[in-house]
Every structure is written in C-alpha cells, then in structure tokens.
Scaffold this active site. Structure first.
Site, PDB file in Angstrom:
ATOM      1  N   ILE A  82       0.841  -1.198   0.000  1.00  0.00           N
ATOM      2  CA  ILE A  82       0.000   0.000   0.000  1.00  0.00           C
ATOM      3  C   ILE A  82       0.879   1.251   0.000  1.00  0.00           C
ATOM      4  O   ILE A  82       1.754   1.420   0.846  1.00  0.00           O
ATOM      5  CB  ILE A  82      -0.963   0.017   1.216  1.00  0.00           C
ATOM      6  CG1 ILE A  82      -1.854  -1.230   1.197  1.00  0.00           C
ATOM      7  CG2 ILE A  82      -1.800   1.293   1.223  1.00  0.00           C
ATOM      8  CD1 ILE A  82      -2.745  -1.385  -0.028  1.00  0.00           C
ATOM      9  N   LYS A  83       0.594   2.110  -0.998  1.00  0.00           N
ATOM     10  CA  LYS A  83       1.373   3.345  -1.120  1.00  0.00           C
ATOM     11  C   LYS A  83       0.544   4.489  -0.543  1.00  0.00           C
ATOM     12  O   LYS A  83      -0.594   4.712  -0.967  1.00  0.00           O
ATOM     13  CB  LYS A  83       1.631   3.576  -2.607  1.00  0.00           C
ATOM     14  CG  LYS A  83       2.925   4.254  -2.955  1.00  0.00           C
ATOM     15  CD  LYS A  83       3.069   4.225  -4.475  1.00  0.00           C
ATOM     16  CE  LYS A  83       4.293   4.937  -4.945  1.00  0.00           C
ATOM     17  NZ  LYS A  83       4.301   5.061  -6.398  1.00  0.00           N
ATOM     18  N   VAL A  84       1.109   5.168   0.441  1.00  0.00           N
ATOM     19  CA  VAL A  84       0.405   6.313   1.047  1.00  0.00           C
ATOM     20  C   VAL A  84       1.291   7.554   0.909  1.00  0.00           C
ATOM     21  O   VAL A  84       2.516   7.450   0.903  1.00  0.00           O
ATOM     22  CB  VAL A  84       0.079   6.062   2.554  1.00  0.00           C
ATOM     23  CG1 VAL A  84      -0.833   4.862   2.738  1.00  0.00           C
ATOM     24  CG2 VAL A  84       1.349   5.892   3.382  1.00  0.00           C
TER      25      VAL A  84
END
Ligand code: G3P
Length: 221
Positions: A82-84
């Site tokens: 997951i890229k935040v």
C-alpha cells in the site's frame, strides 16, 4: 540493489520481466490514468505475473479513507504494497497498516526528516523523488545520501526506494550510494544494459566469424 519497474503498462512490464531482472513494480495514479483502465483490474493483471512487491497507491487524503482503500487493495494479491502519501494522515495510516502486517510504501518524500518519520511509522519502503527535486534546482541524489546516512546511524530498517528516476545516472548513483531499491521507467531499464562498444564488439565478432568460416569452406573445396 533491487530493481523495480515504474509503470502500469502491461507490455512494458512483460517485456522487462522476461529478463528475470525485475524485482517488483511501482504504480501511481498518473501511471494508471495513462493506461485508461480500471485501477484494480490493472493491479490484478500485474500481480498475475509479478511475484515481487507491487505498490498500489491510495487516493484518499484522510486516515479513514486511506484505511478503507487499503483494506480493499490488499485483497487483490498477497504481494500488494500500500502506497500512502507522506502526510500526517499517511504516516498515521502507515503505522496502523504495519501493525496489521501490511507492507507500506510511503511516497512523495522530499526531505530527510520526512523519511525519518516514515521510518518511525514502520514503513517498509520510503520513496524519495529525485527527478522532481532536480526539476526545481535541488540536488535529488543528495537527499538519498542524507536519508541513507540517517537510516544507517539510527539503525532504521525501512528500505530506501529511489523514485522519480529520469536517467541512468540517477540509477548508477543510487547503486553507488547503497540504496535498497530503485524504481525505474521502462526507457531507463533499456538504456541501462546498452553500450555502443558492446554493439560494435558483437558486429566485429560476427564479421570475423563469417570471414573465418568462408576461408575454411574455400580451403576444403
Ligand atoms: O515513482 C514515482 C514516479 O512515478 C514519479 O516519477 O517522473 O513523475 O517524477 P516522475
């Protein structure tokens, strides 16, 4: 150093992955938008043939929204990361996702202190954007040097993922500095293994081989 491909294009990914040299993939909303396909569908397609980490970025800016999106995205495949964004809410989401055992790539990092906070939030990867710093007249690769030094001194385990790579010089410097990962566009991947002297060398070997074969054939006839 691990090599990720920074694209959402299936042809590019399949072609580069065929070499066995691609360790993972990064995507972002701009890269997926260029493809004109549904985000989740494209990620599913990528994960069918890429077994390494595949970064999928959330769009929400608030913690609850990020968590909601992340929970859906992780169901796509077990290698989804997951890229935040590197914001207060993104760091908070990173901390919670890591506590749940989800891998996180904290993106849009432009300063050493931002990277330090991403590492404190337990990020699996932090992505400093070197090309975009160069674009505004700042030395992108100096940021990598600073982050690597901090992570070494503080014994932080977050992997430094050099992003916004525009040319092979960025890639070379990333490797020389000891970055953990570089994510590169397809164009840079193809430039990295090419050298004009390699091509000239092949041409010469082939020409010499052909002329020696012709000599052998004429001496036996
Ligand atoms: O990995 C991040 C990358 O996609 C951003 O690259 O060239 O848009 O700055 P660029």
């Amino acid at each position: 150093m691990k090599l990720f491909l920074d694209t959402a294009n299936i042809q590019e990914l399949k072609d580069a992955a065929q070499t066995g040299l691609i360790d993972g993939v990064t995507t972002n909303p701009s890269l997926v938008a260029k493809e004109g396909v549904k985000f989740e569908d494209r990620l599913r397609e990528i994960c069918e043939f890429i077994s390494g980490p595949v970064s999928a970025e959330v769009i929400s800016l608030d913690y609850e929204g990020m968590m909601r999106e992340a929970k859906k995205l992780v169901t796509i495949a077990k290698n989804i990361v997951i890229k935040v964004p590197l914001t207060r809410e993104g760091l908070r989401a990173c901390k919670s996702l890591r506590a749940d055992g989800v891998d996180v790539n904290v993106t849009l990092c432009f300063s050493p202190l931002q990277a330090l906070l991403a590492a404190k939030a337990g990020a699996t990867f932090v992505s400093p954007f070197v090309g975009r710093l160069d674009d505004i007249g700042q030395a992108g690769m100096s940021l990598i040097e600073d982050i690597l030094q901090i992570f070494r001194m503080q014994q932080l385990e977050t992997q430094v993922l050099v992003a916004s790579v525009r040319h092979t010089e960025h890639l070379l410097q990333a490797a020389m500095m000891g970055a953990d990962v570089a994510t590169i566009p397809y164009k840079v991947f193809n430039q990295a293994y090419q050298h004009p002297l390699t091509d000239i060398g092949i041409e010469k070997f082939l020409a010499d081989w052909k002329s020696s074969k012709t000599r052998q054939e004429s001496s036996t006839s």
